[in-house]
Design an enzyme around this catalytic site. Structure first.
Site, mmCIF file in Angstrom:
data_model
loop_
_atom_site.group_PDB
_atom_site.id
_atom_site.type_symbol
_atom_site.label_atom_id
_atom_site.label_comp_id
_atom_site.label_asym_id
_atom_site.label_seq_id
_atom_site.Cartn_x
_atom_site.Cartn_y
_atom_site.Cartn_z
ATOM 1 N N GLU A 144 -18.147 3.964 11.455
ATOM 2 C CA GLU A 144 -19.528 4.303 11.847
ATOM 3 C C GLU A 144 -19.682 4.265 13.374
ATOM 4 O O GLU A 144 -20.692 3.826 13.912
ATOM 5 C CB GLU A 144 -20.536 3.409 11.113
ATOM 6 N N PRO A 194 -9.602 15.125 9.545
ATOM 7 C CA PRO A 194 -8.360 14.754 10.233
ATOM 8 C C PRO A 194 -8.440 14.976 11.749
ATOM 9 O O PRO A 194 -7.927 14.175 12.518
ATOM 10 C CB PRO A 194 -7.323 15.678 9.577
ATOM 11 N N HIS A 232 -7.080 -22.976 12.278
ATOM 12 C CA HIS A 232 -6.287 -23.308 11.086
ATOM 13 C C HIS A 232 -4.799 -23.502 11.404
ATOM 14 O O HIS A 232 -4.022 -23.849 10.495
ATOM 15 C CB HIS A 232 -6.404 -22.199 10.034
ATOM 16 N N THR A 276 -15.129 6.505 2.212
ATOM 17 C CA THR A 276 -15.366 5.289 1.423
ATOM 18 C C THR A 276 -15.969 5.670 0.072
ATOM 19 O O THR A 276 -16.916 6.448 0.010
ATOM 20 C CB THR A 276 -16.309 4.327 2.176
HETATM 21 C C1 LIG Z 1 -11.945 1.819 6.165
HETATM 22 C C2 LIG Z 1 -12.609 3.044 6.715
HETATM 23 C C3 LIG Z 1 -13.671 3.605 6.031
HETATM 24 C C4 LIG Z 1 -14.286 4.754 6.516
HETATM 25 N N1 LIG Z 1 -15.292 5.336 5.775
HETATM 26 C C5 LIG Z 1 -15.779 6.546 6.179
HETATM 27 C C6 LIG Z 1 -16.715 7.255 5.354
HETATM 28 O O1 LIG Z 1 -17.140 6.792 4.293
HETATM 29 N N2 LIG Z 1 -17.139 8.484 5.756
HETATM 30 C C7 LIG Z 1 -16.719 9.050 6.919
HETATM 31 O O2 LIG Z 1 -17.143 10.152 7.232
HETATM 32 N N3 LIG Z 1 -15.831 8.402 7.730
HETATM 33 C C8 LIG Z 1 -15.357 7.166 7.386
HETATM 34 N N4 LIG Z 1 -14.437 6.506 8.173
HETATM 35 C C9 LIG Z 1 -13.978 7.146 9.405
HETATM 36 C C10 LIG Z 1 -14.431 6.447 10.671
HETATM 37 O O3 LIG Z 1 -15.827 6.603 10.847
HETATM 38 C C11 LIG Z 1 -13.603 7.002 11.825
HETATM 39 O O4 LIG Z 1 -12.298 6.464 11.660
HETATM 40 C C12 LIG Z 1 -14.162 6.651 13.187
HETATM 41 O O5 LIG Z 1 -15.368 7.330 13.419
HETATM 42 C C13 LIG Z 1 -13.191 6.977 14.322
HETATM 43 O O6 LIG Z 1 -12.672 8.261 14.190
HETATM 44 P P1 LIG Z 1 -11.070 8.479 14.270
HETATM 45 O O7 LIG Z 1 -10.441 7.518 13.338
HETATM 46 O O8 LIG Z 1 -10.803 9.921 14.099
HETATM 47 O O9 LIG Z 1 -10.663 8.024 15.742
HETATM 48 P P2 LIG Z 1 -10.722 8.929 17.078
HETATM 49 O O10 LIG Z 1 -12.037 9.549 17.240
HETATM 50 O O11 LIG Z 1 -9.505 9.791 17.113
HETATM 51 O O12 LIG Z 1 -10.568 7.803 18.196
HETATM 52 C C14 LIG Z 1 -9.317 7.197 18.552
HETATM 53 C C15 LIG Z 1 -9.588 6.276 19.743
HETATM 54 O O13 LIG Z 1 -10.041 7.068 20.873
HETATM 55 C C16 LIG Z 1 -11.274 6.545 21.329
HETATM 56 N N5 LIG Z 1 -12.097 7.654 21.846
HETATM 57 C C17 LIG Z 1 -12.351 8.859 21.250
HETATM 58 N N6 LIG Z 1 -13.151 9.601 22.026
HETATM 59 C C18 LIG Z 1 -13.434 8.853 23.136
HETATM 60 C C19 LIG Z 1 -14.222 9.053 24.305
HETATM 61 N N7 LIG Z 1 -14.910 10.183 24.512
HETATM 62 N N8 LIG Z 1 -14.276 8.047 25.221
HETATM 63 C C20 LIG Z 1 -13.604 6.900 25.022
HETATM 64 N N9 LIG Z 1 -12.844 6.630 23.935
HETATM 65 C C21 LIG Z 1 -12.772 7.613 23.004
HETATM 66 C C22 LIG Z 1 -11.908 5.891 20.106
HETATM 67 O O14 LIG Z 1 -12.897 4.959 20.474
HETATM 68 C C23 LIG Z 1 -10.701 5.267 19.461
HETATM 69 O O15 LIG Z 1 -10.395 4.053 20.090
HETATM 70 C C24 LIG Z 1 -13.838 5.333 7.727
HETATM 71 C C25 LIG Z 1 -12.774 4.737 8.422
HETATM 72 C C26 LIG Z 1 -12.154 3.620 7.932
HETATM 73 C C27 LIG Z 1 -11.003 3.032 8.692
#
Ligand SMILES: Cc1cc2nc3c(=O)[nH]c(=O)nc-3n(C[C@H](O)[C@H](O)[C@H](O)COP(=O)(O)OP(=O)(O)OC[C@H]3O[C@@H](n4cnc5c(N)ncnc54)[C@H](O)[C@@H]3O)c2cc1C
Length: 386
Positions: free
Chosen positions: A363, A128, A338, A158
């Site tokens: 990823e 989280p 479309h 996933t």
């Molecule tokens: C459908 C789905 C499947 C997934 N499957 C897996 C899985 O199997 N295993 C797993 O471990 N994870 C999984 N994930 C998690 C996914 O890898 C993360 O959501 C992703 O790495 C981004 O992390 P966050 O959502 O916490 O976003 P955050 O890290 O909170 O980022 C929020 C925003 O801030 C930006 N940001 C953050 N830090 C910086 C920085 N230093 N400079 C500039 N911009 C920044 C990000 O680019 C983004 O736009 C999955 C996610 C989804 C949606």
């Protein structure tokens, strides 16, 4: 320079293309609508040898090269991107690091059932409060005689409710950040692993994604990957490879969107002619075609490079960044071609538009890919090809 596919690569692509047309495309819209995970399809994919493609034959896999694997993911995503992510996850983020960093005993024990598709695998990195900043993770581990006990919360996993074997990152002390993190191979079929209800997602609706709580989840000591403290290094090496699977997924979604847009633009008549004859529509299709082709060859070249020595980070980040951003532009163009029908669930582009969205997020977000590339540029004098 040789742009020919090998005999094996062509065979894999043709076989998967035929399977996808026959078994994946017909039910993709209905599975998306129902949010239904297709266990039967994964059984068939396992029988076809597509769930352990790069895993060595000695451990029950197909021992294929990275490009054969990417061609399979691309063809699957062209028909059903939800299935493609499941295929990508068990092949790359789960089996690849185990094959690369696991002991011989661990590999012999866990890889064969994964590679044969009898069980599915995945990875638990995200939490989280730790997404892009993975070193901030708080899931802890402690040693208890011949086992480790893992406790904490993982998010967005996933395959959480359908997978059995997961690579998990945990720390012995969150204040150590990256230095405290180790990588483990966890069997999720135990009471210490609590899977929460699936997320209600915008796209990839027939892929299961859920939060997971680890409550003293048990991991045999032999299931440590590498040595203690090497978890971050293992995760980053894994992502360098696995990102190419997401690039391939993006290529497949974009190809499907271009196919749909071309078919529609040839058949839809306005102002007395097919809309493809209106230059604005034809040019839009031309841009989609050119951008897709550029991303495709960048990704294929990255796959080729991944088989050779040297650092892959910049190349795989480039491919993932370019392919996923391209896919989002291409699906948006396809909806525009479309007209109003692109906004309807009756047409495939509506699902493709939703499915493409996550490719710039998981990823590693596009911003993270730019960080990886910018870091590599700091150490280079020129990027001109040698
Ligand atoms: C459908 C789905 C499947 C997934 N499957 C897996 C899985 O199997 N295993 C797993 O471990 N994870 C999984 N994930 C998690 C996914 O890898 C993360 O959501 C992703 O790495 C981004 O992390 P966050 O959502 O916490 O976003 P955050 O890290 O909170 O980022 C929020 C925003 O801030 C930006 N940001 C953050 N830090 C910086 C920085 N230093 N400079 C500039 N911009 C920044 C990000 O680019 C983004 O736009 C999955 C996610 C989804 C949606």
């Amino acid at each position: 320079m040789d742009f020919e596919f090998s005999e094996q690569q062509r065979m894999v692509r043709d076989m998967v293309r035929a399977f996808a047309a026959d078994r994946l495309r017909p039910g993709a819209a209905a599975r998306d609508e129902r949010g239904e995970f297709p266990a039967d399809i994964f059984r068939e994919l396992g029988e076809l040898g597509l769930l352990g493609m790069m895993t060595p034959e000695a451990y029950g896999g197909a021992g294929m090269d990275a490009l054969s694997y990417l061609l399979a993911v691309e063809e699957i995503a062209r028909a059903d991107a939800s299935v493609a992510v499941g295929v990508s996850v068990t092949n790359s983020v789960c089996q690849w690091p185990i094959a690369r960093f696991g002991s011989d005993e661990l590999k012999a024990r866990v890889l064969p059932p994964l590679a044969r598709g009898e069980v599915l695998g995945g990875i638990m990195l995200t939490e989280p409060a730790a997404g892009s900043d993975l070193a901030a993770l708080r899931t802890t581990y402690r040693r208890d005689r011949d086992r480790f006990l893992l406790s904490g919360s993982k998010a967005w996993i996933t395959g959480a409710s359908v997978g059995a074997i997961f690579v998990v990152l945990a720390t012995k002390d969150p204040s150590l950040r990256a230095r405290g993190i180790s990588a483990f191979v966890l069997d999720a079929r135990q009471p210490g692993v609590v899977v929460h209800p699936p997320e209600k997602k915008m796209g990839l609706r027939s892929s299961v994604t859920a939060a997971v709580t680890l409550e003293d989840a048990e991991v045999p000591a032999a299931n440590l990957l590498g040595s203690e403290g090497e978890g971050m290094k293992i995760a980053l090496a894994t992502l360098d490879h696995s990102r190419l699977g997401i690039a391939a997924q993006a290529l497949g979604i974009a190809q499907a969107a271009l196919d749909e847009a071309m078919t529609y633009a040839k058949q839809r008549q306005q102002f007395g002619k097919a809309i493809i004859e209106h230059q604005a529509v034809g040019f839009r299709l031309a841009d989609m075609d050119a951008e897709l082709e550029a991303a495709r060859w960048l990704t294929y070249r990255a796959a080729w490079l991944s088989e050779r020595a040297g650092k892959l980070s910049r190349t795989s980040a480039q491919a993932k960044l370019v392919a996923s951003e391209m896919a989002n532009r291409v699906v948006a163009h396809a909806v525009q071609v479309h007209g109003g029908y692109g906004f309807s669930r009756e047409f495939a582009v509506e699902r493709l538009y939703r499915d493409a969205r996550v490719t710039t997020i998981y990823e590693g977000t596009s911003e993270v890919q730019r960080m990886v590339i910018a870091r590599a540029l700091r150490d280079l004098e020129t990027t001109a090809p040698m």
